[in-house]
Design a protein around this motif. Sequence first.
Motif, PDB file in Angstrom:
ATOM      1  N   GLY A 110       0.472  -0.846   0.044  1.00 45.92           N
ATOM      2  CA  GLY A 110      -0.360  -0.094   0.528  1.00 45.92           C
ATOM      3  C   GLY A 110       1.060   1.597  -0.144  1.00 45.92           C
ATOM      4  N   SER A 111       2.503   1.379   0.190  1.00 44.11           N
ATOM      5  CA  SER A 111       3.278   2.269  -0.073  1.00 44.11           C
ATOM      6  C   SER A 111       2.747   3.106  -1.418  1.00 44.11           C
ATOM      7  N   PRO A 112       2.415   4.208  -1.088  1.00 46.17           N
ATOM      8  CA  PRO A 112       2.657   4.897  -2.526  1.00 46.17           C
ATOM      9  C   PRO A 112       3.831   5.114  -3.255  1.00 46.17           C
ATOM     10  N   ALA A 113       4.137   5.322  -4.513  1.00 52.19           N
ATOM     11  CA  ALA A 113       4.914   5.624  -5.507  1.00 52.19           C
ATOM     12  C   ALA A 113       6.251   6.944  -4.678  1.00 52.19           C
ATOM     13  N   GLN A 114       7.264   7.078  -4.544  1.00 44.11           N
ATOM     14  CA  GLN A 114       8.057   8.203  -3.998  1.00 44.11           C
ATOM     15  C   GLN A 114       8.291   9.234  -5.136  1.00 44.11           C
ATOM     16  N   VAL A 115       8.512  10.557  -4.644  1.00 43.38           N
ATOM     17  CA  VAL A 115       8.406  11.529  -5.744  1.00 43.38           C
ATOM     18  C   VAL A 115      10.081  10.436  -6.111  1.00 43.38           C
ATOM     19  N   LEU A 116      10.058  10.679  -7.647  1.00 41.54           N
ATOM     20  CA  LEU A 116      11.632  10.614  -8.227  1.00 41.54           C
ATOM     21  C   LEU A 116      12.308  12.100  -8.407  1.00 41.54           C
ATOM     22  N   HIS A 117      12.892  11.464  -7.744  1.00 42.91           N
ATOM     23  CA  HIS A 117      15.045  12.641  -6.930  1.00 42.91           C
ATOM     24  C   HIS A 117      16.030  12.049  -7.529  1.00 42.91           C
ATOM     25  N   GLN A 118      16.931  13.249  -6.861  1.00 42.73           N
ATOM     26  CA  GLN A 118      18.064  12.857  -7.032  1.00 42.73           C
ATOM     27  C   GLN A 118      19.028  12.500  -5.927  1.00 42.73           C
ATOM     28  N   ASP A 119      19.658  11.481  -5.084  1.00 45.75           N
ATOM     29  CA  ASP A 119      19.818  11.352  -3.834  1.00 45.75           C
ATOM     30  C   ASP A 119      20.901  12.950  -3.022  1.00 45.75           C
ATOM     31  N   PHE A 125      20.692  20.742  -0.492  1.00 45.38           N
ATOM     32  CA  PHE A 125      20.243  21.132  -2.293  1.00 45.38           C
ATOM     33  C   PHE A 125      21.278  21.631  -2.977  1.00 45.38           C
ATOM     34  N   PHE A 126      22.713  21.681  -2.576  1.00 48.33           N
ATOM     35  CA  PHE A 126      24.531  22.050  -3.380  1.00 48.33           C
ATOM     36  C   PHE A 126      24.266  21.409  -4.334  1.00 48.33           C
ATOM     37  N   ASP A 127      24.020  22.926  -5.364  1.00 39.85           N
ATOM     38  CA  ASP A 127      24.168  22.455  -7.079  1.00 39.85           C
ATOM     39  C   ASP A 127      25.826  21.995  -7.689  1.00 39.85           C
ATOM     40  N   ALA A 161      19.966  15.486 -15.952  1.00 40.21           N
ATOM     41  CA  ALA A 161      18.808  17.265 -16.527  1.00 40.21           C
ATOM     42  C   ALA A 161      19.221  18.303 -15.651  1.00 40.21           C
ATOM     43  N   GLY A 162      20.151  18.146 -14.598  1.00 42.25           N
ATOM     44  CA  GLY A 162      20.432  19.483 -13.135  1.00 42.25           C
ATOM     45  C   GLY A 162      19.457  19.152 -12.232  1.00 42.25           C
ATOM     46  N   ARG A 163      19.462  19.988 -10.865  1.00 42.13           N
ATOM     47  CA  ARG A 163      18.606  20.552  -9.885  1.00 42.13           C
ATOM     48  C   ARG A 163      17.407  20.405 -10.067  1.00 42.13           C
ATOM     49  N   GLY A 164      16.670  19.780  -9.373  1.00 39.92           N
ATOM     50  CA  GLY A 164      15.344  20.457  -8.744  1.00 39.92           C
ATOM     51  C   GLY A 164      14.138  19.796  -9.821  1.00 39.92           C
ATOM     52  N   GLN A 165      14.474  19.183 -11.367  1.00 32.63           N
ATOM     53  CA  GLN A 165      14.099  18.693 -11.716  1.00 32.63           C
ATOM     54  C   GLN A 165      12.505  18.154 -11.441  1.00 32.63           C
TER      55      GLN A 165
END
Length: 292
Positions: A110-119, A125-127, A161-165
């Motif tokens: 029942g766990s929903p999908a996690q948002v797609l992200h960079q570790d 959030f350093f670029d 793709a870069g940060r925060g996509q």
Amino acid sequence: MLNRLPNTATIDEVSASLKEHGYVIIDELVSADVMDEVAAQMAPHIESTPFGEDKFIGFKTQRTGSMILRSERSRDLIMHPLITGVAGKHLSQASTFQLHLTQVITVHPGSPAQVLHQDQLAWDFFDFPDSYEVQCNTLWAMTDYTAENGATRIVPDSQYAGRGQKFPPEAGVAAEMKKGSVLLYTGKIYHGAGENKTDQVRQAINITYAVGWVRQEENQYLSTPPEVARTLPDDLLKLMGYQCGCFAMGYVRDFEDPLAYLKGTTERRSAGFNALSSTANQTSAEYATAFV
């Protein structure tokens, strides 16, 4: 078709594949018995681990750490020669690399999908530049990974793709793999846990490595008490952080080497430029030698 290699692949082959694609699956790198042994050692700790307190961590997901202390068998995975060899090459722009975190991730039905992200967002959030790799991650399948039970989803070709996509859920492709297989991925590739549509848990061992000069996500010095740490091999201790991450990063008291300090040795080990002469980074070692 996702990028994958057989368990006979060499360090160079895996490193090249990871660099090109941002991830690679190694099929059945260890036996299912190894996963079962780790699962048995971690079971009482998983049972007492609370669920996540936000949507990102997962309201129906448990994250159980301190694996070096709690599971002796997991130390073999942490120090697996293929994985540490690949991590060393991937993170070779830094003087040293270190263990970033160890945890069992248990995704419940029942766990929903996690948002797609960079570790690599973990570092505030350093670029980081596209050309600099700060992280090398692994997910070892403790259970079979399927699209139905919430296998980690990878967004192919997203490492630049870069940060925060913001990728839509359908952009992720399930990294299906058998128990004992391992998914390696960079800190730049977008990914996320899938939705668990089954009535069984999906489990993985998340072991992550990072360059030696950043702060670790899991505090290894508190997760493994000094009295236990002193019984561990030096190579594992260095990976945990009992070494200088680079010049003057992590020394103790009077410019003393952290491993020597932990072991209580009287021999003075340099924590300065001399310490870099034995690192995996040839450029840093050559510079340190010339500087001294």
